[in-house]
Design a protein around this motif. Sequence first.
Motif, short mmCIF file in Angstrom:
data_model
loop_
_atom_site.label_atom_id
_atom_site.label_comp_id
_atom_site.label_asym_id
_atom_site.label_seq_id
_atom_site.Cartn_x
_atom_site.Cartn_y
_atom_site.Cartn_z
N GLU B 49 0.84 -1.19 0.00
CA GLU B 49 0.00 0.00 0.00
C GLU B 49 0.88 1.25 0.00
O GLU B 49 2.10 1.15 0.09
N SER B 50 0.24 2.41 -0.08
CA SER B 50 1.04 3.63 -0.08
C SER B 50 1.78 3.72 1.24
O SER B 50 1.25 3.39 2.29
N GLU B 271 -17.92 -3.60 9.05
CA GLU B 271 -16.69 -3.58 9.83
C GLU B 271 -16.31 -2.12 9.98
O GLU B 271 -15.66 -1.54 9.11
N PRO B 272 -16.75 -1.50 11.06
CA PRO B 272 -16.73 -0.05 11.10
C PRO B 272 -15.35 0.58 11.34
O PRO B 272 -15.17 1.72 11.02
N LEU B 273 -14.41 -0.15 11.88
CA LEU B 273 -13.19 0.53 12.30
C LEU B 273 -12.05 0.40 11.31
O LEU B 273 -11.87 -0.63 10.68
N GLU B 274 -11.28 1.47 11.18
CA GLU B 274 -10.02 1.42 10.44
C GLU B 274 -9.05 0.66 11.31
O GLU B 274 -8.69 1.11 12.40
N THR B 275 -8.61 -0.51 10.90
CA THR B 275 -7.71 -1.26 11.77
C THR B 275 -6.30 -1.35 11.24
O THR B 275 -5.37 -1.55 11.98
N THR B 276 -6.13 -1.19 9.94
CA THR B 276 -4.79 -1.27 9.39
C THR B 276 -4.05 0.04 9.65
O THR B 276 -4.50 1.08 9.22
N SER B 278 -1.56 2.97 9.12
CA SER B 278 -0.68 3.53 8.11
C SER B 278 0.32 4.37 8.89
O SER B 278 0.16 4.58 10.08
N SER B 280 1.01 7.61 8.72
CA SER B 280 0.50 8.88 9.22
C SER B 280 -0.42 8.62 10.42
O SER B 280 -0.40 9.34 11.41
N GLU B 281 -1.18 7.52 10.29
CA GLU B 281 -2.10 7.18 11.37
C GLU B 281 -1.33 6.81 12.64
O GLU B 281 -1.71 7.16 13.74
N THR B 284 -0.49 9.89 14.35
CA THR B 284 -1.66 10.50 14.98
C THR B 284 -1.99 9.77 16.28
O THR B 284 -2.28 10.37 17.30
N ASP B 285 -1.94 8.43 16.19
CA ASP B 285 -2.27 7.66 17.36
C ASP B 285 -1.27 7.88 18.48
O ASP B 285 -1.60 7.81 19.66
N SER B 289 -4.35 12.44 22.44
CA SER B 289 -5.51 12.98 21.74
C SER B 289 -6.45 13.73 22.69
O SER B 289 -7.45 14.24 22.28
N ALA B 290 -6.12 13.78 23.97
CA ALA B 290 -7.02 14.43 24.92
C ALA B 290 -6.70 15.90 25.12
O ALA B 290 -5.85 16.45 24.50
#
Lengths: 333, 290
Positions: B49-50, B271-276, B278, B280-281, B284-285, B289-290
């Motif tokens: 993937e990218s 399957e609602p959640l982005e689990t893979t 990346s 950039s993610e 972010t994680d 985030s608070a």
Amino acid sequence: MTTTDATSTAPVLSVRDLVVEARRPDGAPLRILDGVGFDVAAGQTLGVVGESGSGKTMTATAVLGLLPPGVSVTSGGIRFADRELVGLRESQRREFRGKGIAMVFQDPLAALNPVQPVGRQIGEIARRRDGMSRAAAGRLAVDLLERVGVPDPAGRARAYPHQLSGGLRQRAVIAMALAGQPRLILADEPTTALDVSVQGRILALLTKIQAEDGVSVLLISHDLRVMSHTAQHVAVMYAGKVVERGPTRELLHAPRHPYTAALVRSVPAVHSRSAPVAPIPGNPPRLAALPSGCRFHPRCPLAVERCRVEEPVAREVEPGRVAACHRAEEVLP
Amino acid sequence: MTEPLLSVREVWTTFKAPRGKGGRRQEIQAVAGVDLTVAEGETVGLVGESGSGKSTLARTIVGLERARSGTVTFAGTDVTTGWSRRLRRDVQMVFQDPRSSLNPRMTVRDIVAEGWRAHPGLVRPGGHDAEVAHLLEQVGVDPALAGRRPAELSGGQCQRVAIARALALRPRLLVCDEAVSALDVSVQAQILALLARLREELGLAMLFISHDLGVVRQLSDRVAVMYLGKIVETGPAEQLYSSPEHPYTQTLLASALELDPDATPPAFAAEPLETTPSRSEDRTDAAPSA
């Protein structure tokens, strides 16, 4: 003539014999869309598929009333929820955009304001819709982010677009679309810029929203694979015309236009050892130099003399199936 | 088996990230210890993937990026720190966007013939036009278009010209980086058929990079799957597609869309959640985030 025999209710969006033309520098009109027609049934997805230059994005732009300067609808109609959109003034148009009709584009970064947290942008749509308070709009934004599957929605509502991955950005855009409580979501290549593992999830989300909210979707894509998983009906465009439309399953199993058949054969298979893809010879024509007769005839394996001289009219080849081909009955899948 | 044509051993390619919190520059490991071989006449597909590092790996192989460590060997010669002029000819690259990889001010003839200036022995001085015509014919472009510029050609024709330019130097290895990704489906199928034919005719080896699993399956003898800078699985194409072993390969294959006339929409389990993750993610994680 309708492609939605399964539902008796009126279509949410009905495009009829739409002709869109541009003025060339020499003053002569260039026809970009030539008699485009289709219906989007309530609570269903219609896929418009075509290659670059086929007019699929121009069709979406016309529905939104966002045609570029110098390009205009010269005849035909676009009915949305029993209102005729062609001929409306810009101020009247604006009340449909974002509320009645919401948009999801290919590039979520272009759709989002880079200097505002995504939660604010989602809430802003709801505030404009029914003037809710800033606090209520903020809570709604978090709820919507949760609905579209964004983890930690309260935290992400405060994030700026650049802090989110491509998949999360597209989810934020979909949340923004939902904030307007639309009847129709117009999605133009919504997964094309996303990674393979994310594409399916975004399509699943659109499908889920459609099922839960009964919202209709006009899905525009170059990718027949996307259509086969998402759309109940498909319209295939080529060189400014709809050459075939009908229920997705029948259309893919037994295409009635040689171009549809060729498109199906040119998609490489992932999960089976397949024959090499069969390319369509030649290139799509330029609108300024369209071939005589049927626009597809120079690339068509079935072309005969009649195809060179007489432009085929779209006709119902079997119930619910419309094709613009003289030899529709002879097309092999 | 004899020694492979191209051999990549423990290659790392890293970049310095922009200055972040506390003024420290984080190091991004775009390619993190990759082993890969391509044999003479073999086509190896590289999927990912990218952000997986596949393009950086390709650029490192051809010398457009410098490896921080590891070795790249081509035809028995270590080319990690640079290619000799003679060997350089043997590896040519085809990029994703032919419009930006072809000089818009040059004619098709000059684009195809340009490499011969650096390798004057390849074609005799009076034979350029004939050889250009031959190459254009080979890639399915009317030689009468030799005087045109890229803007006057379609996207598919431009990509054919880019392939003719690569073939002009009679390479032994063609590195294709998303070479059909920007093309329309019908044109994409044409270029895939062209590459398959050229490979047979010329005995070319290919490193074929794409995010599209279907496209890679069409051409590849072997496939390597790249994820976050590493190759997580490699194997014969049919085996890898029919019985993937690495969980990431399994996920990737499971999520690949197939043209399926019998899919009844909606065809996806909710399957609602982005689990893979990346890259950039990940960042972010990692940030509070608070």
